[in-house]
Design an enzyme around this catalytic site. Structure first.
Site, mmCIF file in Angstrom:
data_model
loop_
_atom_site.group_PDB
_atom_site.id
_atom_site.type_symbol
_atom_site.label_atom_id
_atom_site.label_comp_id
_atom_site.label_asym_id
_atom_site.label_seq_id
_atom_site.Cartn_x
_atom_site.Cartn_y
_atom_site.Cartn_z
ATOM 1 N N ARG A 79 -77.172 112.444 100.314
ATOM 2 C CA ARG A 79 -77.764 111.664 101.401
ATOM 3 C C ARG A 79 -77.770 112.501 102.675
ATOM 4 O O ARG A 79 -76.873 113.296 102.922
ATOM 5 C CB ARG A 79 -76.971 110.379 101.639
ATOM 6 C CG ARG A 79 -77.236 109.293 100.631
ATOM 7 C CD ARG A 79 -76.517 108.008 100.984
ATOM 8 N NE ARG A 79 -75.087 108.136 100.862
ATOM 9 C CZ ARG A 79 -74.250 108.345 101.861
ATOM 10 N NH1 ARG A 79 -74.687 108.436 103.100
ATOM 11 N NH2 ARG A 79 -72.952 108.467 101.644
ATOM 12 N N TYR A 129 -83.547 112.906 96.339
ATOM 13 C CA TYR A 129 -82.167 112.541 95.995
ATOM 14 C C TYR A 129 -81.983 111.015 96.017
ATOM 15 O O TYR A 129 -82.373 110.346 96.991
ATOM 16 C CB TYR A 129 -81.158 113.210 96.951
ATOM 17 C CG TYR A 129 -79.781 112.633 96.718
ATOM 18 C CD1 TYR A 129 -79.072 112.973 95.571
ATOM 19 C CD2 TYR A 129 -79.229 111.697 97.583
ATOM 20 C CE1 TYR A 129 -77.841 112.401 95.300
ATOM 21 C CE2 TYR A 129 -77.999 111.115 97.322
ATOM 22 C CZ TYR A 129 -77.310 111.467 96.185
ATOM 23 O OH TYR A 129 -76.100 110.887 95.906
ATOM 24 N N GLY A 130 -81.337 110.483 94.998
ATOM 25 C CA GLY A 130 -81.174 109.038 94.794
ATOM 26 C C GLY A 130 -80.896 108.216 96.033
ATOM 27 O O GLY A 130 -81.629 107.289 96.359
ATOM 28 N N LYS A 133 -79.264 102.010 98.966
ATOM 29 C CA LYS A 133 -78.674 102.114 100.302
ATOM 30 C C LYS A 133 -79.625 101.536 101.353
ATOM 31 O O LYS A 133 -79.202 100.909 102.309
ATOM 32 C CB LYS A 133 -78.362 103.578 100.619
ATOM 33 C CG LYS A 133 -77.400 104.224 99.635
ATOM 34 C CD LYS A 133 -76.106 103.470 99.566
ATOM 35 C CE LYS A 133 -75.138 104.106 98.606
ATOM 36 N NZ LYS A 133 -73.891 103.340 98.508
ATOM 37 N N HIS A 164 -70.636 97.476 101.321
ATOM 38 C CA HIS A 164 -70.504 98.645 100.451
ATOM 39 C C HIS A 164 -69.218 98.466 99.636
ATOM 40 O O HIS A 164 -68.213 99.132 99.894
ATOM 41 C CB HIS A 164 -70.441 99.898 101.341
ATOM 42 C CG HIS A 164 -70.568 101.187 100.598
ATOM 43 N ND1 HIS A 164 -70.130 102.387 101.133
ATOM 44 C CD2 HIS A 164 -71.085 101.489 99.395
ATOM 45 C CE1 HIS A 164 -70.375 103.360 100.273
ATOM 46 N NE2 HIS A 164 -70.949 102.851 99.216
ATOM 47 N N SER A 210 -68.117 106.517 100.186
ATOM 48 C CA SER A 210 -68.794 107.152 99.058
ATOM 49 C C SER A 210 -67.884 108.178 98.378
ATOM 50 O O SER A 210 -67.191 108.939 99.069
ATOM 51 C CB SER A 210 -70.049 107.869 99.543
ATOM 52 O OG SER A 210 -70.839 106.970 100.272
ATOM 53 N N CYS A 248 -65.152 107.872 96.697
ATOM 54 C CA CYS A 248 -63.695 107.692 96.840
ATOM 55 C C CYS A 248 -63.137 106.831 95.707
ATOM 56 O O CYS A 248 -62.066 106.245 95.836
ATOM 57 C CB CYS A 248 -63.368 107.048 98.179
ATOM 58 S SG CYS A 248 -63.524 108.185 99.557
ATOM 59 N N GLY A 249 -63.873 106.697 94.607
ATOM 60 C CA GLY A 249 -63.288 106.055 93.429
ATOM 61 C C GLY A 249 -63.640 104.585 93.239
ATOM 62 O O GLY A 249 -62.920 103.882 92.530
ATOM 63 N N THR A 254 -66.175 103.369 91.516
ATOM 64 C CA THR A 254 -66.556 103.160 90.109
ATOM 65 C C THR A 254 -65.302 103.174 89.229
ATOM 66 O O THR A 254 -65.152 102.340 88.331
ATOM 67 C CB THR A 254 -67.584 104.228 89.672
ATOM 68 O OG1 THR A 254 -68.659 104.215 90.614
ATOM 69 C CG2 THR A 254 -68.123 103.952 88.281
ATOM 70 N N ASN A 255 -64.395 104.110 89.502
ATOM 71 C CA ASN A 255 -63.162 104.172 88.700
ATOM 72 C C ASN A 255 -62.353 102.886 88.823
ATOM 73 O O ASN A 255 -61.844 102.354 87.837
ATOM 74 C CB ASN A 255 -62.275 105.345 89.150
ATOM 75 C CG ASN A 255 -62.889 106.692 88.819
ATOM 76 O OD1 ASN A 255 -63.850 106.761 88.049
ATOM 77 N ND2 ASN A 255 -62.356 107.755 89.391
ATOM 78 N N ASP A 266 -70.659 99.249 93.567
ATOM 79 C CA ASP A 266 -71.050 99.884 94.834
ATOM 80 C C ASP A 266 -71.432 98.900 95.942
ATOM 81 O O ASP A 266 -71.186 99.178 97.101
ATOM 82 C CB ASP A 266 -72.228 100.841 94.589
ATOM 83 C CG ASP A 266 -72.475 101.803 95.738
ATOM 84 O OD1 ASP A 266 -71.490 102.328 96.293
ATOM 85 O OD2 ASP A 266 -73.637 102.021 96.112
ATOM 86 N N ARG A 269 -74.902 113.354 89.609
ATOM 87 C CA ARG A 269 -74.838 111.906 89.401
ATOM 88 C C ARG A 269 -75.268 111.487 88.014
ATOM 89 O O ARG A 269 -76.031 112.191 87.344
ATOM 90 C CB ARG A 269 -75.783 111.217 90.402
ATOM 91 C CG ARG A 269 -75.402 111.416 91.863
ATOM 92 C CD ARG A 269 -74.307 110.481 92.258
ATOM 93 N NE ARG A 269 -73.846 110.656 93.623
ATOM 94 C CZ ARG A 269 -73.401 109.657 94.376
ATOM 95 N NH1 ARG A 269 -73.372 108.427 93.922
ATOM 96 N NH2 ARG A 269 -72.949 109.893 95.591
ATOM 97 N N ARG A 283 -59.636 107.994 101.645
ATOM 98 C CA ARG A 283 -58.814 109.165 101.303
ATOM 99 C C ARG A 283 -58.025 109.563 102.524
ATOM 100 O O ARG A 283 -58.618 110.061 103.486
ATOM 101 C CB ARG A 283 -59.708 110.355 100.965
ATOM 102 C CG ARG A 283 -60.359 110.320 99.664
ATOM 103 C CD ARG A 283 -61.293 111.508 99.504
ATOM 104 N NE ARG A 283 -62.095 111.280 98.317
ATOM 105 C CZ ARG A 283 -61.789 111.749 97.113
ATOM 106 N NH1 ARG A 283 -60.750 112.543 96.956
ATOM 107 N NH2 ARG A 283 -62.531 111.459 96.076
HETATM 108 C C1 OXD Z 1 -73.062 106.619 98.059
HETATM 109 C C2 OXD Z 1 -73.550 106.204 96.735
HETATM 110 O O1 OXD Z 1 -73.427 107.710 98.534
HETATM 111 O O2 OXD Z 1 -73.149 105.119 96.269
HETATM 112 O O3 OXD Z 1 -72.318 105.833 98.658
HETATM 113 O O4 OXD Z 1 -74.366 106.910 96.134
HETATM 114 MN MN MN Z 2 -71.985 103.980 97.640
#
Ligand code: OXD
Ligand code: MN
Length: 606
Positions: A86, A216-217, A225, A245, A267, A269-270, A272-273, A294, A385, A416
């Protein structure tokens, strides 16, 4: 690569799915006159259309097919190396006044910006196909669900939107023919993928997004976003809900009691985990399920917050994903996955730093060059990604399609932080929790271009995503709290605290269940805490640390410690941050800072 590709000619009945709505037809015609594409492709989201676009993408080298046995129905895309994250410096909120965009956003005057973008889009799709992608964000039967149309000249974008949103016919039907219906207009063109001509512009008052010069996504999947967060947060304030977010997870105890939790981490920082966490063996009978990884849209019902995940897939950071860090993500990306900027092995599989097993002896790196373990360059880009359908997730929550959403018991903020922030603490109340969110900070990651590892304040993890004045956003949080009779409890976590010798103190991943259990127990009022100056902190005996390996009691004390000296600096930094916002911070939050400082003064034990 993401370079302009020639027009395609679809067979009959593919690419001709025009909506009935005259407002959409007029707008598409307007963009057509401007961008002058060779042809227009109206997407319906069908399997047949998808197959056709994949075949064309393979022919034009937009995608590489992966080994069907190792990664069934999965593909690799390499972006232009100048276009991998981004671009916050080129992201604009175009409100009539600068004050509406506020101190944390780049502002640009709408009239001038439209003319500049029109200039860039003029003839930009000559010789190319212009795709029109209808989509909805949110479960089909939710009152929060939004309709969007994205025009794009990138097949990669169309294929990704099909994974990340509910795309095609469903949106066309929902919109119907009412010319006054609410829908988001999104225009995207790759142009020549030149960072000098890269702009991501939002016009909240017009429900419009224009993004040029990137593939880029985060810059170009306009549903995510741009709509779900930037325009979404603007609409949320106007309409009395929250666009955040945040991941959303469900956690069920062995007794069968279920809670839902939403968590805002910056973004990469985990999120998804955490959203796919597998509890350690010791927590037999506990189950974690994912609603979203997300974005959370939350509305008030019966005095509580109810959340839906507006997305339909996951767009996650690949490096570091492994069977240790996230087995459920590994299962999710086994098939039907679109990878961007990872390495390609000689047997047609994908590889990245941190994947299980030994590195391959040879691979092609994310730029398309030969790579061996001796290479200085990374094989996969640090912000490479995956885009994968949420239905691939083995722990998908059964209520993910529920239009009324899931009731949120706790909100967690986190980032973090190598020091200062303990493993976990709980806010005294909603207003204090809003302060904790507003002053949240984290070390920067590769998700956005710029320096990595620098501490920056990132309120509610929304710094790059709040589509209006951050002061008004804080006010909206405070107002929302007043409307909640049964508000979620608010917490702050830090999985990343380090010892003096620079090592992580907490193992993280599955062991975060120990913290999650304490949070749930606090929601149920059945576990204690120490009341410190910064909030309620678990004592050692309040956390289930049985069978936790690799953390000594001293390290645990360090993890839960509130160091008064570090906090003096932290509070000063909060003050500086609020000051940098130029007077927009609500007095309630200034008062919270004074109270925090006063609590340290009156307390001898932090
Ligand atoms: C971000 C994403 O950048 O979710 O926050 O891709
Ligand atoms: Mn995100």
């Amino acid at each position: 690569m993401n370079n302009p590709a020639p027009a395609i000619s679809p067979p009959a009945r593919i690419g001709d799915h025009k909506p009935m709505n005259q407002a959409v037809l007029d707008w598409v015609h307007e963009v057509e006159l401007l961008a002058q594409p060779e042809n227009i492709f109206w997407c319906d989201g069908s399997e047949r259309e998808n197959e056709f676009l994949i075949a064309e993408s393979l022919k034009q080298n937009v995608l590489i097919k992966l080994n069907e046995k190792k990664a069934p129905r999965s593909y690799l895309h390499r972006s232009n190396p100048n276009d991998v994250a981004r671009v916050e410096q080129f992201t604009f909120i175009c409100t009539p006044t600068k004050a509406e965009a506020g101190p944390t956003n780049n502002w640009s005057e709408p009239g001038e910006t439209y003319s500049k973008l029109r200039g860039l889009l003029k003839g930009a799709m000559r010789g190319r196909t212009m795709f029109v992608v209808p989509y909805i964000m949110g479960p089909p039967d939710s009152s929060l669900t939004k309709i969007g149309f994205e025009i794009t000249d990138s097949k990669y974008v169309v294929l990704s939107m099909r994974i990340m949103t509910r795309m095609g016919e469903i949106a066309v039907k929902r919109l119907g023919s009412d010319p006054k219906a609410e829908w988001n207009r999104g225009v995207h063109s790759l142009l020549d993928v030149n960072p000098e001509r890269r702009f991501i512009c939002h016009f909240p008052q017009d429900n419009t997004i224009i993004s040029v010069g990137s593939g880029y996504g985060g810059n170009v999947l306009l549903s995510k976003k741009c709509l779900a967060l930037r325009i979404g947060s603007y609409l949320a304030r106007k309409q009395g809900w929250l666009a955040e977010h945040m991941l959303i997870l469900g956690v069920e105890s062995p007794a069968g009691k279920k809670h839902y939790v939403a968590a805002a981490f910056p973004s990469a920082c985990g999120k998804t985990n955490f959203a796919m966490l597998i509890p350690p063996k010791h927590f037999a009978g506990w189950n974690v399920t994912t609603v979203g990884d997300d974005i959370a849209w939350m509305q008030i019902r019966d005095g509580r917050l109810w959340a839906v995940n507006p997305e339909n897939g996951y767009f996650g950071v690949v490096p570091g994903t492994s069977c240790k860090s996230n087995p459920n993500a590994m299962k999710s990306i086994e098939r039907n996955t679109l990878y961007t900027n990872v390495a390609l092995t000689d047997d047609g599989d994908v590889w990245w730093e941190g994947k299980d097993g030994a590195p391959p002896k040879h691979a092609i790196d994310w730029r398309g060059n030969d790579w061996t373990p001796d290479s200085k360059e990374k094989a996969a880009h640090p912000n490479s990604r995956f885009a994968t359908p949420m239905r691939n997730n083995p722990v998908l929550d059964p209520h993910v399609e529920d239009g009324k959403g899931v009731p949120i018991s706790a909100i967690i903020f986190g980032g973090r932080r190598s020091d200062t922030m303990p493993l976990v603490f709980q806010a005294f109340d909603w207003e204090h929790g809003t302060y904790i969110g507003a002053t949240m900070a984290s070390e920067t990651t590769a998700a956005a271009t710029g320096a990595v590892g620098k501490i920056r304040r990132d309120p509610m993890a929304m710094l790059p995503f709040c589509g209006y004045n951050i002061g008004d956003y804080f006010r909206h949080w405070l107002e929302t709290g007043k409307r909640l009779t049964n508000p979620p409890l608010i917490f702050h976590v830090n999985w990343f605290r380090k010892s003096a010798d620079g090592k992580f103190l907490w193992p993280g991943f599955g062991d975060n269940m120990r913290v999650l259990e304490w949070i749930i127990d606090r929601c149920e009022g059945r576990v204690g805490a120490h009341e410190s100056a910064i909030g309620h902190i678990p004592r050692m005996q309040d956390l289930d640390l049985d069978e936790l390996t690799g953390v000594t009691p001293n390290q645990m004390r360090e993890l839960l410690n509130v160091n008064a000296e570090e906090w003096q600096k932290e509070i000063l930094d909060h003050a500086k941050f609020f000051e940098s916002l130029g007077g927009v911070v609500p007095p309630e939050l200034e008062k919270q800072r004074e109270n925090l400082a006063a609590r340290f003064k009156s307390s001898t034990r932090a």
